[in-house]
Write an enzyme that holds these catalytic residues in place. Structure first.
Site, PDB file in Angstrom:
ATOM      1  N   LYS A 125      -6.071  14.822  -5.966  1.00  0.00           N
ATOM      2  CA  LYS A 125      -4.742  15.437  -5.778  1.00  0.00           C
ATOM      3  C   LYS A 125      -4.717  16.853  -6.357  1.00  0.00           C
ATOM      4  CE  LYS A 125      -2.393  12.240  -3.567  1.00  0.00           C
ATOM      5  NZ  LYS A 125      -1.733  12.454  -2.271  1.00  0.00           N
ATOM      6  N   TYR A 151      -8.591   9.585  -8.245  1.00  0.00           N
ATOM      7  CA  TYR A 151      -7.380   9.878  -7.471  1.00  0.00           C
ATOM      8  C   TYR A 151      -6.761  11.196  -7.915  1.00  0.00           C
ATOM      9  CZ  TYR A 151      -2.413   9.664  -6.275  1.00  0.00           C
ATOM     10  OH  TYR A 151      -1.139   9.979  -5.833  1.00  0.00           O
TER      11      TYR A 151
HETATM   12  N1  NAP Z   1       4.370   5.552  -3.978  1.00  0.00           N
HETATM   13  C1  NAP Z   1       4.611   6.406  -4.960  1.00  0.00           C
HETATM   14  O1  NAP Z   1       5.452   6.148  -5.813  1.00  0.00           O
HETATM   15  C2  NAP Z   1       3.846   7.707  -5.026  1.00  0.00           C
HETATM   16  C3  NAP Z   1       3.830   8.413  -6.221  1.00  0.00           C
HETATM   17  C4  NAP Z   1       3.130   9.606  -6.281  1.00  0.00           C
HETATM   18  C5  NAP Z   1       2.481  10.099  -5.160  1.00  0.00           C
HETATM   19  N2  NAP Z   1       2.496   9.387  -4.004  1.00  0.00           N
HETATM   20  C6  NAP Z   1       1.805   9.937  -2.834  1.00  0.00           C
HETATM   21  O2  NAP Z   1       2.615   9.767  -1.690  1.00  0.00           O
HETATM   22  C7  NAP Z   1       1.817   9.466  -0.539  1.00  0.00           C
HETATM   23  C8  NAP Z   1       2.262   8.156   0.078  1.00  0.00           C
HETATM   24  O3  NAP Z   1       2.288   7.173  -0.940  1.00  0.00           O
HETATM   25  P1  NAP Z   1       2.394   5.614  -0.598  1.00  0.00           P
HETATM   26  O4  NAP Z   1       2.625   4.913  -1.877  1.00  0.00           O
HETATM   27  O5  NAP Z   1       3.337   5.438   0.542  1.00  0.00           O
HETATM   28  O6  NAP Z   1       0.894   5.358  -0.136  1.00  0.00           O
HETATM   29  P2  NAP Z   1       0.200   3.968   0.273  1.00  0.00           P
HETATM   30  O7  NAP Z   1       1.133   2.834   0.301  1.00  0.00           O
HETATM   31  O8  NAP Z   1      -0.989   3.860  -0.617  1.00  0.00           O
HETATM   32  O9  NAP Z   1      -0.164   4.263   1.749  1.00  0.00           O
HETATM   33  C9  NAP Z   1      -1.141   5.142   2.018  1.00  0.00           C
HETATM   34  C10 NAP Z   1      -1.306   5.315   3.502  1.00  0.00           C
HETATM   35  O10 NAP Z   1      -2.564   5.936   3.607  1.00  0.00           O
HETATM   36  C11 NAP Z   1      -3.245   5.370   4.690  1.00  0.00           C
HETATM   37  N3  NAP Z   1      -4.688   5.364   4.408  1.00  0.00           N
HETATM   38  C12 NAP Z   1      -5.319   4.835   3.329  1.00  0.00           C
HETATM   39  N4  NAP Z   1      -6.658   4.969   3.482  1.00  0.00           N
HETATM   40  C13 NAP Z   1      -6.855   5.593   4.680  1.00  0.00           C
HETATM   41  C14 NAP Z   1      -8.007   5.999   5.405  1.00  0.00           C
HETATM   42  N5  NAP Z   1      -9.240   5.777   4.959  1.00  0.00           N
HETATM   43  N6  NAP Z   1      -7.825   6.593   6.597  1.00  0.00           N
HETATM   44  C15 NAP Z   1      -6.587   6.827   7.093  1.00  0.00           C
HETATM   45  N7  NAP Z   1      -5.459   6.461   6.458  1.00  0.00           N
HETATM   46  C16 NAP Z   1      -5.597   5.850   5.267  1.00  0.00           C
HETATM   47  C17 NAP Z   1      -2.735   3.956   4.848  1.00  0.00           C
HETATM   48  O11 NAP Z   1      -2.789   3.635   6.234  1.00  0.00           O
HETATM   49  P3  NAP Z   1      -2.894   2.108   6.758  1.00  0.00           P
HETATM   50  O12 NAP Z   1      -1.871   1.336   5.967  1.00  0.00           O
HETATM   51  O13 NAP Z   1      -2.566   2.229   8.201  1.00  0.00           O
HETATM   52  O14 NAP Z   1      -4.297   1.660   6.501  1.00  0.00           O
HETATM   53  C18 NAP Z   1      -1.321   4.034   4.300  1.00  0.00           C
HETATM   54  O15 NAP Z   1      -0.383   4.110   5.326  1.00  0.00           O
HETATM   55  C19 NAP Z   1       0.376   9.444  -1.023  1.00  0.00           C
HETATM   56  O16 NAP Z   1      -0.219  10.686  -0.778  1.00  0.00           O
HETATM   57  C20 NAP Z   1       0.505   9.201  -2.521  1.00  0.00           C
HETATM   58  O17 NAP Z   1      -0.569   9.722  -3.249  1.00  0.00           O
HETATM   59  C21 NAP Z   1       3.161   8.194  -3.914  1.00  0.00           C
END
Ligand code: NAP
Length: 252
Positions: free
Chosen positions: A159, A155
């Site tokens: 990134k 991962y």
């Molecule tokens: N959450 C945090 O605290 C945090 C911290 C650091 C960075 N980030 C970054 O912020 C962003 C959003 O985070 P999040 O926690 O909201 O992410 P998440 O809950 O893991 O959601 C990821 C999204 O990516 C989509 N996805 C996953 N695999 C896919 C594929 N093969 N094709 C198309 N879409 C796909 C999913 O769509 P479906 O659900 O429709 O399948 C989901 O809506 C990410 O880039 C993550 O790395 C988040």
């Protein structure tokens, strides 16, 4: 800074069916931005977001695409342009996040993360830059780029690739398209964990608390409203990027 109104713009938000992608879509809608809702499996979440947008008087369209399927992601920008008729913002938020270390990471996990988290955002960005006369891209990165996330090796490598691509594409697509990034820190717990998980990790942060999806969404809106920013990444992380790897909360 001259703040530009975003009203009447149209944004494609990837992974908008839930969590951060959804929060960003709602914040953009509050600025009067129409939304192309991308989802893969979160159909109910995407429809729920559509209902919220309808209540706000915002136009929206749905696009389903799996980023592990070339035939689905390759046509995504053309579909978004065709459906909305006026695409000028791309938010690359969708990603996968699986555990592995240098001891056990395999080629399959390495290439899957690279594809979904770096290659597809780049491919969408390049296609976007070809379609729009003038546009803005924001890539969602990760505050763990500073230091070393030993528990999610594939991962974090993906990134890093997207982070470098943010600067490369900012130069390549200038002056018609700007490319910036937001690096979230502790915002939402991973699946299966609750708030207490974040609270414990947040004790080690300079600001002693975790953030919320609205903090990320506000940073995205800021980057989109400022016409003189490109190649800039904002850490929205309670100061986590200031800390060394050894002292940091690196177990998540
Ligand atoms: N959450 C945090 O605290 C945090 C911290 C650091 C960075 N980030 C970054 O912020 C962003 C959003 O985070 P999040 O926690 O909201 O992410 P998440 O809950 O893991 O959601 C990821 C999204 O990516 C989509 N996805 C996953 N695999 C896919 C594929 N093969 N094709 C198309 N879409 C796909 C999913 O769509 P479906 O659900 O429709 O399948 C989901 O809506 C990410 O880039 C993550 O790395 C988040």
């Amino acid at each position: 800074m001259i703040e530009k109104s975003l009203r009447g713009s149209t944004a494609l938000v990837t992974g908008a069916g839930k969590r951060l992608g959804r929060a960003v879509a709602l914040a953009l809608a509050d600025e009067g931005v129409n939304i192309v809702i991308h989802y893969r499996s979160s159909e109910d979440g995407a429809k729920g977001l559509g209902e919220e947008l309808k209540k706000k008087g915002i136009r929206y369209w749905f696009i389903k695409a799996d980023f592990e399927k070339k035939e689905e992601y390759e046509s995504l920008i053309a579909r978004a342009v065709r459906d909305s008729g006026n695409l000028n913002i791309l938010i690359n938020s969708a990603s996968i996040f699986f555990k592995n270390t240098l001891k056990d990471v395999d080629f399959d996990s390495f290439t899957r993360h690279m594809q979904v988290n770096a290659w597809v955002p780049f491919a969408l960005s390049r296609e976007f830059s070809r379609h729009v006369a003038c546009g803005k891209i924001v890539n969602i990165l990760d505050a763990r780029l500073v230091g070393y996330d030993w528990a999610h090796v594939a991962y974090i490598l993906s990134k890093h690739a997207l982070s470098v691509l943010t600067r490369m594409t900012a130069l390549e697509f200038a002056p018609s398209v700007t490319v910036n990034g937001v690096s979230p820190g502790l915002i939402l717990p991973p699946p299966g964990q609750d708030e207490s998980y974040l609270d414990k990790l947040a004790e080690n942060l300079p600001l002693k608390r975790h953030g919320g999806p609205e903090d990320i969404a506000a940073a995205v809106v800021y980057l989109l409203k400022n016409d003189f920013l490109t190649g800039t990444v904002i850490n929205v992380d309670g100061g986590r990027h200031l800390m060394g790897y050894k002292n940091g909360p690196h177990t998540d």
